[in-house]
Design a protein around this motif. Sequence first.
Motif, PDB file in Angstrom:
ATOM      1  N   TYR A  76       0.827  -1.194   0.000  1.00  0.00           N
ATOM      2  CA  TYR A  76       0.000   0.000   0.000  1.00  0.00           C
ATOM      3  C   TYR A  76       0.870   1.255   0.000  1.00  0.00           C
ATOM      4  CZ  TYR A  76      -3.030   3.679   1.834  1.00  0.00           C
ATOM      5  OH  TYR A  76      -3.692   4.867   2.028  1.00  0.00           O
ATOM      6  N   LYS A  77       1.844   1.316   0.898  1.00  0.00           N
ATOM      7  CA  LYS A  77       2.733   2.483   0.984  1.00  0.00           C
ATOM      8  C   LYS A  77       3.485   2.693  -0.321  1.00  0.00           C
ATOM      9  CE  LYS A  77       3.272   2.222   5.963  1.00  0.00           C
ATOM     10  NZ  LYS A  77       4.132   1.823   7.063  1.00  0.00           N
ATOM     11  N   ASP A  78       3.907   1.604  -0.949  1.00  0.00           N
ATOM     12  CA  ASP A  78       4.613   1.704  -2.219  1.00  0.00           C
ATOM     13  C   ASP A  78       3.695   2.262  -3.312  1.00  0.00           C
ATOM     14  OD1 ASP A  78       6.855   1.203  -4.029  1.00  0.00           O
ATOM     15  OD2 ASP A  78       5.610  -0.423  -4.835  1.00  0.00           O
ATOM     16  N   MET A  79       2.454   1.775  -3.374  1.00  0.00           N
ATOM     17  CA  MET A  79       1.502   2.267  -4.378  1.00  0.00           C
ATOM     18  C   MET A  79       1.209   3.752  -4.176  1.00  0.00           C
ATOM     19  SD  MET A  79      -1.290  -0.811  -4.677  1.00  0.00           S
ATOM     20  CE  MET A  79      -2.259  -0.012  -5.954  1.00  0.00           C
ATOM     21  N   VAL A  80       1.004   4.159  -2.935  1.00  0.00           N
ATOM     22  CA  VAL A  80       0.696   5.554  -2.633  1.00  0.00           C
ATOM     23  C   VAL A  80       1.897   6.439  -2.974  1.00  0.00           C
ATOM     24  CG1 VAL A  80       0.176   7.171  -0.757  1.00  0.00           C
ATOM     25  CG2 VAL A  80      -1.059   5.005  -0.915  1.00  0.00           C
ATOM     26  N   ALA A  81       3.096   5.974  -2.671  1.00  0.00           N
ATOM     27  CA  ALA A  81       4.301   6.760  -2.952  1.00  0.00           C
ATOM     28  C   ALA A  81       4.491   6.978  -4.457  1.00  0.00           C
ATOM     29  CB  ALA A  81       5.523   6.073  -2.359  1.00  0.00           C
ATOM     30  N   ARG A  82       4.065   6.009  -5.272  1.00  0.00           N
ATOM     31  CA  ARG A  82       4.241   6.114  -6.723  1.00  0.00           C
ATOM     32  C   ARG A  82       3.077   6.807  -7.425  1.00  0.00           C
ATOM     33  NH1 ARG A  82       4.314   1.161  -9.130  1.00  0.00           N
ATOM     34  NH2 ARG A  82       3.631   0.081  -7.285  1.00  0.00           N
ATOM     35  N   ALA A  83       2.014   7.111  -6.686  1.00  0.00           N
ATOM     36  CA  ALA A  83       0.834   7.742  -7.296  1.00  0.00           C
ATOM     37  C   ALA A  83       1.151   9.180  -7.693  1.00  0.00           C
ATOM     38  CB  ALA A  83      -0.328   7.716  -6.317  1.00  0.00           C
ATOM     39  N   PRO A  84       0.555   9.649  -8.783  1.00  0.00           N
ATOM     40  CA  PRO A  84       0.769  11.050  -9.182  1.00  0.00           C
ATOM     41  C   PRO A  84       0.150  11.988  -8.147  1.00  0.00           C
ATOM     42  CG  PRO A  84      -0.914  10.037 -10.549  1.00  0.00           C
ATOM     43  CD  PRO A  84      -0.342   8.945  -9.692  1.00  0.00           C
TER      44      PRO A  84
END
Length: 119
Positions: A76-84
């Motif tokens: 989850y943290k990885d996905m949020v960090a990569r989100a525009p």
Amino acid sequence: CHLAPEQSDSEIRPGLYPKPPNLSEQRFDPKTVFWVTKHGLKMSGMPAWGLGHDDATIWSIVAFVTKLPGLSAEHYKDMVARAPPDEEMEFHGQGGRQEAGKQWQEARGRDVDANRAKG
């Protein structure tokens, strides 16, 4: 508001009534998620994100929400960090939460004024 995977509470959640669903533990119909995300829920803390987001962006939010159940906190943290970045959702930096809240209230005020003009 809706909690991240492996999160049991948040700073704002105790004051919300009704309590928003924990989207990392519950699955919802994507069409329902789209409608609620776009239009919000009256008499609750769920805002209408359709005021500042087009349908394609809302569908991307729906896609994210449908992936939440079963995600690890790390993924989850990885996905949020990569989100525009999303200016409407940005709570950090200049103005912080207060600025985001002010922008939301201004948008809601325009909506209320438009509804009053209708009748």
